[in-house]
Structures are given as structure tokens and as C-alpha cells.
Design an enzyme around this catalytic site. Structure first.
Site, PDB file in Angstrom:
ATOM      1  N   ARG A 130       0.757  18.512  34.518  1.00  0.00           N
ATOM      2  CA  ARG A 130       0.085  19.093  35.695  1.00  0.00           C
ATOM      3  C   ARG A 130       0.454  20.543  35.979  1.00  0.00           C
ATOM      4  O   ARG A 130      -0.112  21.143  36.875  1.00  0.00           O
ATOM      5  CB  ARG A 130       0.338  18.219  36.918  1.00  0.00           C
ATOM      6  CG  ARG A 130      -0.197  16.828  36.716  1.00  0.00           C
ATOM      7  CD  ARG A 130      -0.519  16.069  37.970  1.00  0.00           C
ATOM      8  NE  ARG A 130      -1.279  14.891  37.591  1.00  0.00           N
ATOM      9  CZ  ARG A 130      -0.723  13.744  37.188  1.00  0.00           C
ATOM     10  NH1 ARG A 130       0.585  13.606  37.149  1.00  0.00           N
ATOM     11  NH2 ARG A 130      -1.476  12.737  36.826  1.00  0.00           N
ATOM     12  N   GLY A 190       6.605   6.306  35.686  1.00  0.00           N
ATOM     13  CA  GLY A 190       6.979   5.077  34.984  1.00  0.00           C
ATOM     14  C   GLY A 190       6.957   3.821  35.848  1.00  0.00           C
ATOM     15  O   GLY A 190       7.568   2.817  35.484  1.00  0.00           O
ATOM     16  N   TRP A 256       5.725  10.414  40.836  1.00  0.00           N
ATOM     17  CA  TRP A 256       5.116  10.998  39.632  1.00  0.00           C
ATOM     18  C   TRP A 256       4.208  12.189  39.864  1.00  0.00           C
ATOM     19  O   TRP A 256       3.787  12.837  38.911  1.00  0.00           O
ATOM     20  CB  TRP A 256       4.413   9.928  38.801  1.00  0.00           C
ATOM     21  CG  TRP A 256       3.294   9.167  39.439  1.00  0.00           C
ATOM     22  CD1 TRP A 256       3.370   7.908  39.966  1.00  0.00           C
ATOM     23  CD2 TRP A 256       1.919   9.555  39.568  1.00  0.00           C
ATOM     24  NE1 TRP A 256       2.135   7.503  40.424  1.00  0.00           N
ATOM     25  CE2 TRP A 256       1.232   8.489  40.196  1.00  0.00           C
ATOM     26  CE3 TRP A 256       1.198  10.702  39.227  1.00  0.00           C
ATOM     27  CZ2 TRP A 256      -0.138   8.533  40.490  1.00  0.00           C
ATOM     28  CZ3 TRP A 256      -0.166  10.748  39.518  1.00  0.00           C
ATOM     29  CH2 TRP A 256      -0.809   9.676  40.134  1.00  0.00           C
ATOM     30  N   ASN A 274       3.790   2.650  43.348  1.00  0.00           N
ATOM     31  CA  ASN A 274       3.846   1.209  43.617  1.00  0.00           C
ATOM     32  C   ASN A 274       5.259   0.640  43.451  1.00  0.00           C
ATOM     33  O   ASN A 274       6.025   1.105  42.616  1.00  0.00           O
ATOM     34  CB  ASN A 274       2.911   0.475  42.651  1.00  0.00           C
ATOM     35  CG  ASN A 274       3.316   0.679  41.198  1.00  0.00           C
ATOM     36  OD1 ASN A 274       3.099   1.731  40.631  1.00  0.00           O
ATOM     37  ND2 ASN A 274       3.941  -0.329  40.598  1.00  0.00           N
ATOM     38  N   ASP A 316      -1.517  -1.790  43.606  1.00  0.00           N
ATOM     39  CA  ASP A 316      -1.130  -0.535  42.943  1.00  0.00           C
ATOM     40  C   ASP A 316      -1.686   0.670  43.700  1.00  0.00           C
ATOM     41  O   ASP A 316      -2.187   1.618  43.108  1.00  0.00           O
ATOM     42  CB  ASP A 316      -1.592  -0.498  41.467  1.00  0.00           C
ATOM     43  CG  ASP A 316      -1.067   0.730  40.739  1.00  0.00           C
ATOM     44  OD1 ASP A 316       0.060   1.164  41.055  1.00  0.00           O
ATOM     45  OD2 ASP A 316      -1.778   1.256  39.868  1.00  0.00           O
ATOM     46  N   ARG A 339      -4.172   6.879  48.212  1.00  0.00           N
ATOM     47  CA  ARG A 339      -4.953   6.104  47.256  1.00  0.00           C
ATOM     48  C   ARG A 339      -5.560   4.858  47.916  1.00  0.00           C
ATOM     49  O   ARG A 339      -6.595   4.352  47.488  1.00  0.00           O
ATOM     50  CB  ARG A 339      -4.029   5.671  46.109  1.00  0.00           C
ATOM     51  CG  ARG A 339      -4.676   5.885  44.759  1.00  0.00           C
ATOM     52  CD  ARG A 339      -3.630   6.058  43.709  1.00  0.00           C
ATOM     53  NE  ARG A 339      -3.373   4.845  42.977  1.00  0.00           N
ATOM     54  CZ  ARG A 339      -2.644   4.799  41.856  1.00  0.00           C
ATOM     55  NH1 ARG A 339      -2.121   5.911  41.377  1.00  0.00           N
ATOM     56  NH2 ARG A 339      -2.431   3.669  41.222  1.00  0.00           N
ATOM     57  N   ASN A 410      -6.937  10.070  43.794  1.00  0.00           N
ATOM     58  CA  ASN A 410      -5.825   9.884  42.875  1.00  0.00           C
ATOM     59  C   ASN A 410      -5.022  11.176  42.783  1.00  0.00           C
ATOM     60  O   ASN A 410      -4.676  11.778  43.796  1.00  0.00           O
ATOM     61  CB  ASN A 410      -6.345   9.396  41.515  1.00  0.00           C
ATOM     62  CG  ASN A 410      -5.273   8.712  40.692  1.00  0.00           C
ATOM     63  OD1 ASN A 410      -4.340   9.338  40.228  1.00  0.00           O
ATOM     64  ND2 ASN A 410      -5.359   7.402  40.540  1.00  0.00           N
ATOM     65  N   TRP A 486     -12.094  13.880  39.526  1.00  0.00           N
ATOM     66  CA  TRP A 486     -10.703  13.749  39.063  1.00  0.00           C
ATOM     67  C   TRP A 486     -10.000  15.109  39.033  1.00  0.00           C
ATOM     68  O   TRP A 486      -8.882  15.237  38.568  1.00  0.00           O
ATOM     69  CB  TRP A 486     -10.685  13.076  37.674  1.00  0.00           C
ATOM     70  CG  TRP A 486      -9.434  12.317  37.400  1.00  0.00           C
ATOM     71  CD1 TRP A 486      -8.397  12.709  36.587  1.00  0.00           C
ATOM     72  CD2 TRP A 486      -9.051  11.041  37.929  1.00  0.00           C
ATOM     73  NE1 TRP A 486      -7.404  11.746  36.594  1.00  0.00           N
ATOM     74  CE2 TRP A 486      -7.788  10.709  37.407  1.00  0.00           C
ATOM     75  CE3 TRP A 486      -9.669  10.143  38.809  1.00  0.00           C
ATOM     76  CZ2 TRP A 486      -7.117   9.531  37.725  1.00  0.00           C
ATOM     77  CZ3 TRP A 486      -9.007   8.966  39.128  1.00  0.00           C
ATOM     78  CH2 TRP A 486      -7.750   8.664  38.594  1.00  0.00           C
TER      79      TRP A 486
HETATM   80 CA    CA Z   1       1.151   2.787  39.816  1.00  0.00          CA
END
Ligand code: CA
Ligand code: CA
Length: 578
Positions: A130, A190, A256, A274, A316, A339, A410, A486
Site C-alpha cells: 500500500r 495474518g 493490517w 477479525n 470477518d 467494513r 474495505n 476498490w
Molecule cells: Ca479478516
């Protein structure tokens, strides 16, 4: 006379040197300084607002490409990078942990660095990156094998390289680092592999650790002295409080997407993903600090406040989305388009919930957010069932849920304009079938305990750029888009909003009305945020192009709908024709 000349020369030399290295002051001032873009978010607050107004609804018909640069190779995957600009150079990261330095005027390549990646990396959602951070004479970025690499801005030589964690345990890193108060702040990816989320602070010049703060309740934080000796710095929360048994040991809550910072509060704001695994019946409780905004005192490395958007998340709904602070009526507030489909406004100093409202049309998991308690009003029957209660013990009852886990929004960062006082949110309308399955933790293996299929809600457009008033919760305008949006957003003092589409367009709308006033086909899908800067009186706009990210990998029925889109890998720069 000679002495005076000498001192003038020295001054000129010093000022050009000062210009060449990126200082804390320059980073603090990044949002206001229009000649450079030093940070992800175009300023630490992440507003993605530039006061530049040479390009505006009256002049934009003359906006044309200046140059385009191909990332080359066979590595044409999702390009989610925001370039940074300093000292006449553009630094832009690309798929597979690559970074390029380019002449910002001409697009000529100055150097490139390709990180050597091992075979066993486990990125969940494409091999994206990113963006990079600038500090002193360094450009610093994170890699898919969970390392940080700092390179000399002029030569591309590696100055330092540090390992964040073990990629074989599912750790990776793709967010742009955040610089705040002379520290380099980074997170980890992760959450689908049962890693432990955290925020780390390092000395940006050396990569040496200063503090670490876990975002899963029960884990110990540490601080480090100059020799690297670590001492305990307090547990995050309270062990055993919001997690049953030992599940906190592999609790996810990955940071993340990186963070934002506000110099007036002294707090860095990181969203967390999550709780792991996805099967919520295995982990009764709120599972702090997952799916939350976590506000960390940068000086001490302590969590000052947290706000959890989806307690005991079963969908999630990673709450990683960026928390953008802004001034409103003498208060410092923060906005976040989660989200889970709700937009939250919190007091940036205390975390107190000020407002919450839906920014997508269909939400099945909750009927709303209780502004008094700050908690969602759950719809219990819309939580996927416990597999141990199913007929064969292998699959729980499946539910239809909206938004899908790909989210009302997202990774694509929204923008806030202090002129219009509106947030510009790239939103998507979609749902999913989701069910639970038995699962146990195994190092380096997917740790979900769930199955899913992403579904469209209608035959109509999935995406919509929405201008949202954080005070009233009203959608002031929207520009629908057939494919799911996106790419991130840029807004300017020229009354414009820029964003890219998977169909390949970089486009701009009037910030007040939403009328699309310009578009340009970049040759592949745009899933990255645009930037703008000025050089010698001319305003430039840039964006990376290259379709990819999570949608083609995980998008189910939606992925089929957009399978005609072609991959790519390039960066485009525009300015007004004379
Ligand atoms: Ca996730
Ligand atoms: Ca700047």
C-alpha cells in the site's frame, strides 16, 4: 563582503540539505505543504485532502497525461499503492514487494528494489503493497514476508532491514508505515492464520524497536532500550476477560491497514481485524481488541482508548478501516466507515461514540448502533450457527449476511474535505452465504472454521462513491459504479473528488454535487488511492493502475461478474495542458 557571500552560500547549502531530508516538522506539516506528499493519507490524519485548486471543475477538461511508467515483469497483480513525492522524486511500491524511485517530472526510472520473497509467504488477499514512508534520507516499506526495508532515497541501497515476525506462521505486512513523533509505527497482517495483532514502534533511522503493543487482550506489551533489552510495559487489557480458554493466544486482530495520527491528541489510531478463528461460537465474549479502533499513546505505547464496532465478530468484519480525525466545533472527532456497513464518529481524545449510522443500504447483522452504550443491536438469528449443534457436527446453519466480509468498505481509504465537511466513501453493496465448521489452530494453516460465498444483491451496480455528512448521517450525493469500488479517494480545495474504478478509469467529480466532470482510461483496473502535489506552479495528479486485490480471489459470484477485467501494473501522472 566575502564573509557575507560565504554565509549566503552556506545558508543556501543548508537549506537545500534541509529540503533533501525529511524531518518530523515536514511530516507534521504534510497536509498543508502542497509541494510534497510525505505520508500515506496525504498527512498523518489521513484526510487525503489537498488545498490545491489549479485543477477544478472549470479547468479539468484540460487535464492530460504527462507520463506513465510500467512496473514491468510478469508480476501484473493488484496495485494498491499510494505514491509519495519528495525532492522531485516519486517513490511507489508495487506488487510482490517491489519499490521504484522515479523522476516525478519525467517518469524516468532512478532505481528499483525487488525484495527477494521466499516461496512460503501467505498473503490472504493478493501480493499487494500500500505504500512507503519517508524519513530523513530513507524510504521505508513493509514486505510480504513480514520484514521492513529502509532504502537510501537517492541510491536505492538498503540501509537497514528488520524482521517483524515469522512468515511461516502466517505473518505478512503490506501497509504503509506511519511516522509519528519521530517513530516508525507498523502493524501486521495474518488474521486468517491466527497470528497475534500488534502495533510496533521503531527508530526509523535504524529499525531498532522502541515499543510493541499487542491488540489481542491478554498479551504483554514491551519497551526496548538502546541496546535492544526489553522490559515489560503492561498487559493489553486483562487476561481471560473477553476470551475463553487459550484462544487469545492465537486471537488475530491484525492491524493490517496501518494507522493515522493526530498531533493534538498525541494518539495513533489503528484499526484491528477479525478475532480468530471466524467461527464465533468457539470464542464467547467480546474478544478485545479485535474489530476495533485502538488509540495508542505514541510516547508510552499504551492503549489510551478503544472502540469496538463488532463485538464477537462472526462475519470477518475486520474493523481495520482508517480512522480519520477532523476538527468540528472545537472538538477533534474521528470518522470511520467500517467494513460492517456502519459509519462511526468518535471523540478522538476519549473514544466516546458521537454518532453512528449505516452507509450501505442492506445490513442484516444489526438493526443499528445504540449511541448510549456504543454497542450494536444484534439480530441473533442472522449469526451463522454453531457446527456442534448441526446434524452431523460438521456444518452449522448457514445464513445470508450483508454486507459481505469484503465489506461496506474495505482497504480503499476514504477522504474528508474541511471545505465541504463531507466524507467521500467508496462503498459496496453485496452479501454472502456464511456457515461455520469445526477448526483447530495449526501453525501456518488457514484458521477460519467457516465457509462462504460472496453474492450480489441485485443485477445493478455494486459500487457507489458516497458523499456523507458525518453530522446527519445523510448521503448528500452518490455516483454508482458497476464493479465493486476498490480504490481510495482524494479531495481537493479545487472542489474535486478523484477516485479510480476497476473498469480502469481515474475520474473526478464536483465535490459538492457529485457530477462527474472528467475521466481517463488507465488501461487496467484502479484499486489504489490518487495523490496530488504542485511543482513550479503546476498541479499534478497521480495514481497507480493494476486490477487485483481481494475481489478476484475471494469474490465468488462477484468475481465472475468482473472476470473480464485485465491485470496491469503502472503509475500515471497528469497535469493541465497549456
Ligand atoms: Ca479478516
Ligand atoms: Ca505535503
Amino acid at each position: 563582503m566575502q564573509k557575507k557571500l560565504l554565509s549566503l552560500l552556506v545558508c543556501a547549502g543548508l537549506s537545500s540539505m534541509a529540503h533533501a531530508t525529511v524531518t518530523d516538522k515536514m511530516i507534521e506539516n504534510d497536509a498543508a505543504s502542497t509541494g510534497d506528499v510525505l505520508s500515506w493519507g496525504i498527512g498523518q490524519q489521513g484526510q487525503r485532502y489537498s488545498p490545491l485548486k489549479q485543477i477544478n471543475p472549470s479547468s479539468i477538461n484540460k487535464l492530460v497525461p504527462v507520463w506513465s511508467f510500467s512496473f514491468g515483469g510478469e508480476k501484473q497483480r493488484g496495485q494498491e499503492s499510494q505514491p509519495v513525492i519528495h525532492n522531485g522524486k516519486m517513490f511507489v511500491t508495487a506488487s510482490y514487494s517491489r519499490i521504484f524511485a522515479l523522476d516525478a517530472k519525467t517518469g524516468a526510472k532512478l532505481w528499483k528494489y525487488e525484495h527477494r520473497l521466499p516461496d512460503g509467504i501467505m498473503p490472504c488477499c493478493d501480493v499487494i503493497n500500500r505504500g512507503a514512508a519517508l524519513y530523513d534520507n530513507l524510504v521505508i516499506f513493509a514486505t510480504l514476508d513480514a520484514q521492513l526495508v529502509a532504502l537510501n532515497q537517492d541510491t536505492g541501497d538498503v540501509v537497514w532491514k528488520e524482521k517483524i515476525d515469522d512468515y511461516a506462521a502466517g505473518y505478512s505486512a503490506s501497509a504503509a508505515p506511519l511516522i509519528a513523533e519521530g517513530l516508525l509505527l507498523t502493524g501486521v497482517s495474518g488474521g486468517e492464520f491466527g497470528i497475534v495483532g500488534r502495533v510496533e514502534a521503531r527508530d526509523p533511522k535504524t529499525g531498532k524497536m522502541v515499543w510493541s503493543r499487542p491488540t489481542v487482550e491478554g498479551h504483554m506489551g514491551y519497551k526496548y532500550d538502546k541496546d535492544g533489552n526489553k522490559t515489560e510495559n503492561g498487559i493489553s487489557g486483562e487476561q481471560g476477560k473477553t476470551w475463553p480458554g487459550d484462544l487469545w493466544k492465537t486471537g488475530g486482530a491484525a492491524t493490517w491497514l496501518g494507522g493515522t495520527y493526530n498531533g493534538k491528541t498525541g494518539l495513533a489510531y489503528f484499526g484491528t481485524g477479525n478475532p480468530a478463528p471466524w467461527n464465533s461460537h468457539l470464542r464467547k465474549g467480546d474478544n478485545l481488541f479485535s474489530t476495533s479502533t485502538v488509540a495508542i499513546d505514541v510516547k508510552t505505547g499504551q492503549i489510551k482508548w478503544h472502540y469496538q464496532s463488532t463485538p464477537n465478530d462472526a462475519w470477518d468484519y475486520d474493523g481495520v478501516n482508517e480512522f480519520i480525525t477532523y476538527d468540528e466545533g472545537g472538538q477533534i472527532l474521528g470518522g470511520k466507515a467500517d467494513r460492517n456497513g456502519f459509519f462511526y464518529v468518535n471523540d478522538a481524545k476519549t473514544g466516546k461514540l458521537v454518532n453512528a449510522f449505516p452507509f450501505v443500504k442492506k445490513i442484516t447483522w444489526a438493526t443499528g448502533i445504540d449511541l448510549k452504550t456504543g454497542r450494536p443491536n444484534f439480530v441473533p438469528e442472522n449469526r451463522s450457527g454453531d457446527p456442534t449443534q448441526g446434524a452431523d457436527g460438521k456444518k452449522g446453519t448457514s445464513v445470508f449476511a450483508a454486507p459481505s466480509f469484503l465489506g461496506g468498505k474495505n482497504q480503499m481509504p476514504m477522504a474528508y474535505s474541511p471545505d465541504t465537511k463531507l466524507f467521500y466513501v467508496p462503498a459496496n453493496e453485496w452479501g454472502m452465504e456464511i456457515w461455520n465448521e469445526p477448526v483447530s489452530y495449526k501453525k501456518g494453516a488457514a484458521y477460519l472454521g467457516a465457509g462462504f460465498t460472496i453474492k450480489t444483491l441485485s443485477d445493478g451496480p455494486i459500487g457507489a462513491m458516497r458523499a456523507i455528512d458525518p453530522k446527519t448521517g445523510k448521503i448528500v450525493w452518490e455516483a454508482p459504479n458497476n464493479a465493486p469500488l476498490w480504490g481510495g479517494v482524494l479531495t481537493t480545495g479545487g472542489n474535486l473528488v478523484f477516485w479510480g474504478t476497476p473498469e480502469g478509469y481515474l475520474q473526478a467529480a464536483d465535490a459538492k454535487t457529485g457530477k462527474i466532470v472528467w475521466k481517463f482510461q488507465t488501461g487496467s483496473g484502479v484499486v489504489a488511492p490518487p495523490i496530488t502535489w504542485s511543482d513550479k506552479g503546476e498541479q499534478y495528479v497521480a495514481v497507480a493502475s493494476g486490477w487485483g486485490g481481494a475481489v478476484p480471489l475471494w469474490g465468488g459470484d462477484v468475481a465472475k461478474k468482473v472476470s473480464f477485467l485485465e491485470q496491469g501494473g503502472s503509475v500515471w501522472v497528469f497535469k493541465l495542458a497549456k
